[in-house]
Design an enzyme around this catalytic site. Sequence first.
Site, short mmCIF file in Angstrom:
data_model
loop_
_atom_site.label_atom_id
_atom_site.label_comp_id
_atom_site.label_asym_id
_atom_site.label_seq_id
_atom_site.Cartn_x
_atom_site.Cartn_y
_atom_site.Cartn_z
N THR A 17 0.82 -1.21 0.00
CA THR A 17 0.00 0.00 0.00
C THR A 17 0.85 1.26 0.00
O THR A 17 0.48 2.27 -0.60
CB THR A 17 -0.93 0.01 1.23
OG1 THR A 17 -1.84 -1.10 1.13
CG2 THR A 17 -1.74 1.30 1.32
N SER A 63 1.08 -7.26 -0.73
CA SER A 63 1.65 -8.21 0.23
C SER A 63 0.71 -9.37 0.57
O SER A 63 1.16 -10.36 1.15
CB SER A 63 2.08 -7.50 1.52
OG SER A 63 0.99 -7.21 2.36
N THR A 96 1.05 -4.04 4.38
CA THR A 96 0.69 -4.31 5.77
C THR A 96 0.10 -5.71 5.99
O THR A 96 0.20 -6.25 7.09
CB THR A 96 -0.34 -3.29 6.28
OG1 THR A 96 -1.53 -3.37 5.47
CG2 THR A 96 0.22 -1.87 6.22
N ASP A 97 -0.52 -6.30 4.96
CA ASP A 97 -1.30 -7.52 5.18
C ASP A 97 -0.47 -8.68 5.73
O ASP A 97 -0.94 -9.43 6.59
CB ASP A 97 -2.00 -7.95 3.89
CG ASP A 97 -3.21 -7.09 3.57
OD1 ASP A 97 -3.64 -6.32 4.45
OD2 ASP A 97 -3.73 -7.18 2.45
#
Length: 323
Positions: A17, A63, A96-97
Site C-alpha cells: 500500500t 503483500s 501491511t497484510d
Amino acid sequence: MDANQSRRLVILGTGGTIAGRATQAGDNVGYVAGQVSVEDLVAAVPTLAHQALTVEQVAQVDSKDMGLPVWQALVRQLWVHLNDPEVQAVVVTHGTDTLEETAFVLQQVLRPSKPVVLTCAMRPASALAPDGPQNLSDAVAVALQASGGGVVVVCAGKVHSARDVAKVHTYQLDAFDSGDAGPLGCVEEGQLRAFKPWEMVRDAVTEGSVERFLSAPTLPRVELVTSHADADGSVVRALMGQGVQVRPLRGIVVAGTGNGTVHKAMLHALEEAQTTRGVRVVLASRCARGRVVPHAGLSFDHSQGLSPVKTRLALALELLLAD
C-alpha cells in the site's frame, strides 16, 4: 555528523500500500498496491535528501500475495548488505497484510546483528494525506539510532519486534500492536525513544542455513486450521486425503480456542494425523492476547507464545532446516 550517520543506509522496496495508487486522491481503499517505485517513495521524504542511501527495488507486489520467492529475494539482498561493513542498517518497505510474517521469516532466517527495519502504510501514496512518508522517515530514524540488531517494524510512530508484532486493525493508521509484550519504543520528532532493549541475536546464523533457505523450491507444507464451536475433523481428514498431485503434508498448526483447546471431533482427526501419518501438530491460540500455557493435558506441542501464522512459519522453517 557522527560516525554512525556517515555510514550507508540501504532501502529495499517490495511494493504494498505504501507504493499504492488510486485513480482518485480521496480513495483510501480502492487503490492498486505496488505501483510507485521505492526511488519515488524515498524522493517524497525531504528528511532523506542528504542521507547516504542505496535504494533497490526487490519486488513490486501486493503483500497479500507474499510468498517464498520474494522472501528469498529479500534474504539474498539482505545477506549481501548486512555483511557489508559500510552498511549500518537496512529499511524495507512492505505491504501491511503480511508484514508480520515477512518480519518473522527475516528474523528467523538471518538473525541480523544490524537493524533491519520494515515499514509500511495504511493509505496509498496517492491519498490526500498519505502516511507512508512519515512512516518511512521514522523507519530511517530507527535504523540510524538503534543500538541493537534484529528485525523490527515501524508504523504510526511505534516500534515493534518481529516476534510480537501483529496487524490488529483493517483500516486505522495505527494498525499494529505487540500484544502483551508491548512495543519496543516509539519515534518522537525524528528521535528514537526506546522502552526496552532490542531483540538480541543469541545464536549466530550460518551461511549454510541461509543457503538452504535460498535454494529451497518450496517451504515444507504446513497448514493452518481453526478450532471453533461445531467443528469436526473433516478439514483435517481432507488435508490428509489429498493425493500425490500436491506437496505432502508435513505439519498442521491449530488455532485453538482459549488455552489451546480443540473441539473433540477435530482433536481425534489431529491425533490420527500425528500418530498414523507422522504429521507434526502444534497448538496455538486464536485469542489476540496471551499464549498457550504449557500443562500436562496438552495433546500436542505448543506454539511457544507465537501467533498461529507465525507458528506455521516457525514449523515450516524448522522442517526445512531439518531435511
